[in-house]
Design an enzyme around this catalytic site. Sequence first.
Site, PDB file in Angstrom:
ATOM      1  N   GLU A  16     -44.329 -37.393  61.686  1.00 35.19           N
ATOM      2  CA  GLU A  16     -44.895 -36.573  62.455  1.00 35.19           C
ATOM      3  C   GLU A  16     -46.448 -36.692  62.451  1.00 35.19           C
ATOM      4  OE1 GLU A  16     -43.001 -34.695  64.340  1.00 35.19           O
ATOM      5  OE2 GLU A  16     -41.063 -35.224  63.060  1.00 35.19           O
ATOM      6  N   CYS A  50     -52.570 -29.920  62.416  1.00 33.69           N
ATOM      7  CA  CYS A  50     -51.980 -31.138  63.453  1.00 33.69           C
ATOM      8  C   CYS A  50     -51.855 -30.230  64.626  1.00 33.69           C
ATOM      9  CB  CYS A  50     -50.733 -31.727  63.104  1.00 33.69           C
ATOM     10  SG  CYS A  50     -49.642 -30.524  62.442  1.00 33.69           S
TER      11      CYS A  50
END
Length: 541
Positions: A293, A327
């Site tokens: 990720e 993020c």
Amino acid sequence: MNNSIVNVPIPINEPIKEYKNNSPEKESVLKEYKKLRNSKTDVKLWIGGKFIESSKTASMSPPHDHKHILGKYYLAEKKHVELAIKSALDAKENWSNMRWEERASIFLKAAELVAGPYRDKINAATMLAQSKTIFQAEIDAACELIDFLKFNVYSMQHIYSQQPKSDPGLWNQLGYRPLEGFVYAVTPFNFTAISGNLPGSAAMMGNTVVWKPSDHQIYSAKVVIDVFKEAGLPDGVINAVYGDPEMITNTILESKHFAGIHFTGSTSVFKGLWKKIGANIENYNSYPRIVGETGGKDFIIAHNSANVDEFVTAVIRGAFEFQGQKCSAASRIYLPKSISKVFYEKLKSEISKIKMGSPEDFKNFMTAVIHENSFDKLAGVIEKVKSDTDAEILIGGGYDKSKGYFIEPTVIKTSNAKYYSMETELFGPLVTIYEYDDKDWNKTLNLVDETSEYALTGAIFCDDRYVLSEAVDKLKNCAGNFYINDKCTGAVVGQQPFGGARGSGTNDKAGSYLNLLRWVSPRLIKEVFVPPKDFKYPFMG
Ligand code: NAD
């Protein structure tokens, strides 16, 4: 031995404590913060259940007070990484043969330890090590980590109960073996919960793990280690090594027993890891699982039907909480001209209320960015914007690293929809706004789709249902987590499984059964009760 078919407890999300003024939880976490700040912590390598020193150390400091020393951590040498691999392999048989209910108990106990006796410590360590406000620490280090542990246990049972059908006279059983070999977990600085989840989820499914936390999160990673140890995780199931990421990774990837990587971090590092794994593919016993990720360039687009107050709040929380170092942080905004005047007025007035400083002062909404490299990069971007003709600093733009790495909440306005800061992940409290003509709504949706290599999170503010449903469809590949009339951050385990595609990762949805499936290699066993005794088929008669 218990031979019943058990059900694990049904998880509920950990309630978020509020830490209001004069509350017992505020007093208690501040006491722990002061205690930790005024003591020194030594973080040793954790290999085969033992804490091991090496010949080299590095110091740890709070980003908001970088001259203060919190302690030191030991840097692994190649021999330590080799020992960690050996310990993981040695621990594998007992661990993978253990009943899954026992593994579940260990991780459920870990969740309760974080929720109770370790809550203050893990929150205070996260405030100190990563400069999170108490609220950001609470939703990450306490609540999200607890949720990861509990929901993953629940998903583990769900996976094990998925079985094929069996025709009369036979029985098909699907076993969910852990991967052969060991798993490598590499974790980022920005979430304590991720540091526990990446090694923890693979281990939960019966794997053993070598874990490399980020150099900038080791202080709070040590609390995670203490929790796993106290929860009863057997020696060698998870082994933690710190230091030179290249050397550690190269040593791991040289092993033929390398079975998979569970990575969260930047896109460029992940691509480098994927290439190295590809280059070594002939050496491995199996095809390694590659789960990553990675970065984001997350957007909020407003339609002219949007409620401006709601939109402004989403921009501020989405872009500036934890200094934009999520993020999922909002970093490119698409604003319709017709509402821009009232939007800017409100945005300026709200940002002027933001206080920045140490997380010890609960009035602060923002603190420092993680390290000097990040500070210097962000300050450089601010200077670049000042000298560029197609962008300007609308709000903020100040920075100061004399005590901590402080960057003001900064709003950039650009006339170029593909401006550098609309495309590049900067990972700081910088948000860029592009204004579009209301009549260009459809063109702007295309811009959202085509700008930047990422597809992690995105949000739309719109009160017109026809427009909304068309836009949701048009933007379907731009984000793995898409929000309607909400900020683009703050995914909750069990509710919004998290992850993105394109340059943002393999989209394996941390905290859901989809992720856990990556850490098993199913084996089908077919048993026939009365096997045939003649090879000939009826058609041959
Ligand atoms: P980073 O890529 O610098 O580091 C991540 C990890 O990789 C660390 O443990 C680091 O030591 C290691 N690493 C660095 N260089 C390496 C190399 N050459 N070989 C092997 N390992 C190496 O990321 P960071 O600054 O810690 O975290 C921020 C990044 O993580 C951002 O890009 C953010 O978007 C991303 N992130 C993504 C998610 C998500 O779920 N998509 C969640 C959190 C963070």
